[in-house]
Design a protein around this motif. Structure first.
Motif, PDB file in Angstrom:
ATOM      1  N   ARG A 191       0.821  -1.224   0.000  1.00  0.00           N
ATOM      2  CA  ARG A 191       0.000   0.000   0.000  1.00  0.00           C
ATOM      3  C   ARG A 191       0.851   1.269   0.000  1.00  0.00           C
ATOM      4  N   LEU A 192       2.151   1.128  -0.179  1.00  0.00           N
ATOM      5  CA  LEU A 192       2.989   2.326  -0.287  1.00  0.00           C
ATOM      6  C   LEU A 192       2.553   3.235  -1.436  1.00  0.00           C
ATOM      7  N   PRO A 193       2.227   2.709  -2.620  1.00  0.00           N
ATOM      8  CA  PRO A 193       1.753   3.602  -3.687  1.00  0.00           C
ATOM      9  C   PRO A 193       0.467   4.334  -3.311  1.00  0.00           C
ATOM     10  N   LEU A 194      -0.407   3.663  -2.549  1.00  0.00           N
ATOM     11  CA  LEU A 194      -1.638   4.321  -2.099  1.00  0.00           C
ATOM     12  C   LEU A 194      -1.318   5.398  -1.064  1.00  0.00           C
ATOM     13  N   LEU A 195      -0.345   5.132  -0.207  1.00  0.00           N
ATOM     14  CA  LEU A 195       0.093   6.123   0.772  1.00  0.00           C
ATOM     15  C   LEU A 195       0.589   7.380   0.058  1.00  0.00           C
ATOM     16  N   VAL A 196       1.364   7.176  -1.003  1.00  0.00           N
ATOM     17  CA  VAL A 196       1.881   8.304  -1.784  1.00  0.00           C
ATOM     18  C   VAL A 196       0.743   9.009  -2.515  1.00  0.00           C
ATOM     19  N   LYS A 197      -0.161   8.225  -3.089  1.00  0.00           N
ATOM     20  CA  LYS A 197      -1.313   8.780  -3.804  1.00  0.00           C
ATOM     21  C   LYS A 197      -2.127   9.690  -2.887  1.00  0.00           C
ATOM     22  N   ARG A 198      -2.182   9.359  -1.606  1.00  0.00           N
ATOM     23  CA  ARG A 198      -2.981  10.128  -0.652  1.00  0.00           C
ATOM     24  C   ARG A 198      -2.185  11.199   0.088  1.00  0.00           C
ATOM     25  N   GLY A 199      -0.938  11.437  -0.348  1.00  0.00           N
ATOM     26  CA  GLY A 199      -0.262  12.612   0.161  1.00  0.00           C
ATOM     27  C   GLY A 199       1.080  12.424   0.825  1.00  0.00           C
ATOM     28  N   PHE A 200       1.530  11.206   1.077  1.00  0.00           N
ATOM     29  CA  PHE A 200       2.844  11.028   1.693  1.00  0.00           C
ATOM     30  C   PHE A 200       3.930  11.444   0.711  1.00  0.00           C
ATOM     31  N   ASP A 201       4.895  12.253   1.191  1.00  0.00           N
ATOM     32  CA  ASP A 201       5.998  12.660   0.329  1.00  0.00           C
ATOM     33  C   ASP A 201       7.323  12.652   1.078  1.00  0.00           C
ATOM     34  N   GLY A 202       7.419  11.841   2.116  1.00  0.00           N
ATOM     35  CA  GLY A 202       8.655  11.733   2.874  1.00  0.00           C
ATOM     36  C   GLY A 202       9.585  10.681   2.289  1.00  0.00           C
ATOM     37  N   GLU A 203      10.535  10.245   3.105  1.00  0.00           N
ATOM     38  CA  GLU A 203      11.546   9.281   2.660  1.00  0.00           C
ATOM     39  C   GLU A 203      11.130   7.861   3.036  1.00  0.00           C
ATOM     40  N   ILE A 204      11.411   6.909   2.124  1.00  0.00           N
ATOM     41  CA  ILE A 204      11.249   5.489   2.406  1.00  0.00           C
ATOM     42  C   ILE A 204      12.640   4.885   2.523  1.00  0.00           C
ATOM     43  N   ILE A 205      12.902   4.207   3.627  1.00  0.00           N
ATOM     44  CA  ILE A 205      14.221   3.632   3.876  1.00  0.00           C
ATOM     45  C   ILE A 205      14.104   2.113   3.917  1.00  0.00           C
ATOM     46  N   ALA A 206      14.994   1.442   3.195  1.00  0.00           N
ATOM     47  CA  ALA A 206      15.006  -0.022   3.148  1.00  0.00           C
ATOM     48  C   ALA A 206      16.401  -0.478   2.775  1.00  0.00           C
ATOM     49  N   THR A 207      16.662  -1.776   2.880  1.00  0.00           N
ATOM     50  CA  THR A 207      17.921  -2.302   2.383  1.00  0.00           C
ATOM     51  C   THR A 207      17.928  -2.227   0.855  1.00  0.00           C
ATOM     52  N   SER A 208      19.108  -2.333   0.277  1.00  0.00           N
ATOM     53  CA  SER A 208      19.237  -2.231  -1.171  1.00  0.00           C
ATOM     54  C   SER A 208      18.457  -3.337  -1.879  1.00  0.00           C
ATOM     55  N   ALA A 209      18.527  -4.559  -1.353  1.00  0.00           N
ATOM     56  CA  ALA A 209      17.803  -5.672  -1.974  1.00  0.00           C
ATOM     57  C   ALA A 209      16.298  -5.465  -1.855  1.00  0.00           C
ATOM     58  N   THR A 210      15.845  -4.959  -0.714  1.00  0.00           N
ATOM     59  CA  THR A 210      14.417  -4.696  -0.537  1.00  0.00           C
ATOM     60  C   THR A 210      13.940  -3.622  -1.501  1.00  0.00           C
ATOM     61  N   ARG A 211      14.749  -2.603  -1.715  1.00  0.00           N
ATOM     62  CA  ARG A 211      14.383  -1.547  -2.673  1.00  0.00           C
ATOM     63  C   ARG A 211      14.131  -2.155  -4.062  1.00  0.00           C
ATOM     64  N   ASP A 212      15.037  -3.006  -4.516  1.00  0.00           N
ATOM     65  CA  ASP A 212      14.895  -3.605  -5.847  1.00  0.00           C
ATOM     66  C   ASP A 212      13.671  -4.507  -5.929  1.00  0.00           C
ATOM     67  N   LEU A 213      13.472  -5.333  -4.905  1.00  0.00           N
ATOM     68  CA  LEU A 213      12.337  -6.251  -4.915  1.00  0.00           C
ATOM     69  C   LEU A 213      11.010  -5.500  -4.746  1.00  0.00           C
ATOM     70  N   ALA A 214      10.994  -4.481  -3.897  1.00  0.00           N
ATOM     71  CA  ALA A 214       9.763  -3.716  -3.665  1.00  0.00           C
ATOM     72  C   ALA A 214       9.327  -2.996  -4.933  1.00  0.00           C
ATOM     73  N   ARG A 215      10.274  -2.490  -5.703  1.00  0.00           N
ATOM     74  CA  ARG A 215       9.928  -1.854  -6.983  1.00  0.00           C
ATOM     75  C   ARG A 215       9.209  -2.857  -7.885  1.00  0.00           C
ATOM     76  N   LEU A 216       9.740  -4.065  -7.942  1.00  0.00           N
ATOM     77  CA  LEU A 216       9.137  -5.122  -8.750  1.00  0.00           C
ATOM     78  C   LEU A 216       7.735  -5.457  -8.258  1.00  0.00           C
ATOM     79  N   VAL A 217       7.586  -5.607  -6.944  1.00  0.00           N
ATOM     80  CA  VAL A 217       6.298  -5.990  -6.359  1.00  0.00           C
ATOM     81  C   VAL A 217       5.253  -4.902  -6.545  1.00  0.00           C
ATOM     82  N   MET A 218       5.629  -3.662  -6.314  1.00  0.00           N
ATOM     83  CA  MET A 218       4.665  -2.567  -6.422  1.00  0.00           C
ATOM     84  C   MET A 218       4.230  -2.325  -7.863  1.00  0.00           C
ATOM     85  N   MET A 219       5.158  -2.443  -8.794  1.00  0.00           N
ATOM     86  CA  MET A 219       4.796  -2.262 -10.200  1.00  0.00           C
ATOM     87  C   MET A 219       3.851  -3.371 -10.657  1.00  0.00           C
TER      88      MET A 219
END
Length: 459
Positions: free
Chosen positions: A69-97
């Motif tokens: 639901r991170l994309p929904l969080l952003v859609k509804r106004g969140f504009d701060g920083e998301i922090i994760a490990t490098s591997a999580t960043r790559d996998l999360a991009r895949l999952v969210m898309m």
């Protein structure tokens, strides 16, 4: 300082927890509720807080029920920083898309059929997912503190669940008071072939921990692997196919590793065709190879020696839909791994439609199945199931092998908690009520909480 719970509270999905300290609001995970189409309204509902007020999101790992639901969080106004490990960043991009694409497809399908209601508009779209990706900032490295705000520091620890997964230690100071709060995230079991064991910090005051399997222990991995080989070989001997509903992250890669190991040791026919029928799992496998630094040393050594631990003699990656459809013409001798793991959607439902009614075939479940999912319905012994508007009889051999779970069992959970020091308070989340209650009865902790959605506690 206080904590409130907005998902995975007396249920297994939708992880979302909010810490408030020193005038800052820190969200740990923002996941989808999973289990059935009826959860669309739960995912579309208000978060229980204003997304615009969130200062930072700390992401434990890339499973949909933690990042979906991170994309929904952003859609509804969140504009701060998301922090994760490098591997999580790559996998999360895949999952969210992938999730955005599915939401768009569902909305188009409802529109085509003239159905009314909230499903006519996607929960979020590809642009929202890309906007969420853009907000990923600093990469977290295990055991390296990250200064978030004055008096607030976060440190990530290997959770051993999926590639890049983490438990997050928050050191909080407010008005002269100090608390060390640890979010377990999802924890992996001990001694897996791909990832390191989860090891938490040992100086914790408050623990928020998962309890997915808090009421049971898994069968040993060795016995589970043997059962897996036996099930594959039995279907092969009968002249049928093997369908494995597969989670794209971790489970698919681990199964490829076990299949390769079984073929190398002569436990499985080397010429058996294996189809990884999941574009996400195929991409995730590539991401695994990119992040060898967070795998077990033995795996890193294999890669350095030029040996691909995920390669098989007759492995076929099936990306295109037409190639996936062609698999339904194969009547015997194939292992087909396809998503989703709980059979709530994806290509596996088509393969079940064509193989579930065949007595010579086998369906092997190798992961958790939430209540209400098609996987759980089949596991619980249904004689027939509805797929694409058609009632399909269940004649295939059904195997459930929980020893492959990427979640720690009750014994592993107690072992992990025992390494956190002497916490004064433990919040149990990410589990069904019976699992949490059973686990709570085994703990020797001054205060144990089992929060409900929306409940808030002073720390």
């Amino acid at each position: 300082m206080k904590i409130s719970f907005h998902g995975a509270a007396r249920e297994v999905t939708g992880s979302c927890h909010l810490i408030e300290c020193g005038g800052k609001k820190i969200l740990v995970d923002c996941g989808m509720f999973q289990g059935g189409h009826e959860l669309h309204d739960d995912n579309a509902a208000e978060f229980g807080f204003n997304p615009k007020d969130i200062d930072v999101v700390l992401l434990t790992h890339a499973h949909l029920d933690h990042c979906g639901r991170l994309p929904l969080l952003v859609k509804r106004g969140f504009d701060g920083e998301i922090i994760a490990t490098s591997a999580t960043r790559d996998l999360a991009r895949l999952v969210m898309m992938d999730s955005a694409h599915l939401h768009e497809e569902e909305a188009r399908r409802h529109h085509r059929h003239g159905e009314r209601g909230g499903h006519n508009e996607p929960l979020y779209d590809t642009m929202d997912a890309l906007d969420a990706v853009d907000l990923f900032g600093r990469n977290a490295a295990y055991r390296q503190p990250i200064h978030l705000f004055p008096g607030i520091t976060a440190t990530y620890f290997d959770a051993g669940h999926i590639l890049g997964s983490a438990s997050i230690r928050l050191e909080l100071s407010e008005n002269g008071r100090r608390k060390v709060v640890l979010f377990s995230g999802d924890l992996g079991p001990q001694e897996r072939p791909l990832l390191n064991n989860p090891v938490p910090p040992d100086d914790v005051d408050v623990v928020i921990m998962e309890t997915t399997y808090g009421d049971r222990d898994h069968r040993s991995l060795e016995a589970s692997v043997e059962e897996f080989y036996d099930a594959v070989n039995a279907a092969d001997a009968r002249g049928g196919n093997v369908i494995i509903p597969t989670f794209a992250l971790e489970r698919a890669q681990e199964l490829l590793w076990f299949l390769r190991d079984g073929m190398t040791k002569g436990r499985i026919r080397r010429s058996m065709a294996v189809f990884l029928d999941s574009p996400m799992a195929i991409s995730a496998t590539r991401i695994f190879k990119r992040h060898q630094d967070v795998m077990r040393p033995e795996l890193r050594d294999q890669f350095r020696e030029g040996k691909d631990p995920f390669d098989l003699p007759e492995l076929h990656f099936t990306r295109e839909a037409q190639d996936s459809m062609a698999l339904n013409r194969i009547r015997s001798g194939a292992v087909i791994m396809a998503g989703s793991g709980m059979c709530t959607g994806g290509r596996v439902r088509h393969h079940l439609r064509h193989n579930l009614s065949q007595a010579d075939c086998s369906v092997i479940f190798v992961g958790y199945a939430a209540e209400g999912t098609l996987a759980r319905i089949i596991i619980d012994g249904a004689k027939e199931v509805k797929l694409f508007g058609e009632m399909i009889p269940v004649r295939a051999q059904i195997h459930t092998i929980n020893g492959f779970s990427a979640h720690a069992d009750a014994d592993d959970l107690r072992h992990w908690l025992g390494q956190t020091g002497t916490p004064e308070r433990v919040f149990l989340v990410h589990g069904e009520a019976r699992a949490m209650k059973a686990f709570a009865e085994t703990l020797d902790v001054p205060e144990i909480e089992m929060p409900t959605v929306g409940q808030s506690f002073d720390l």
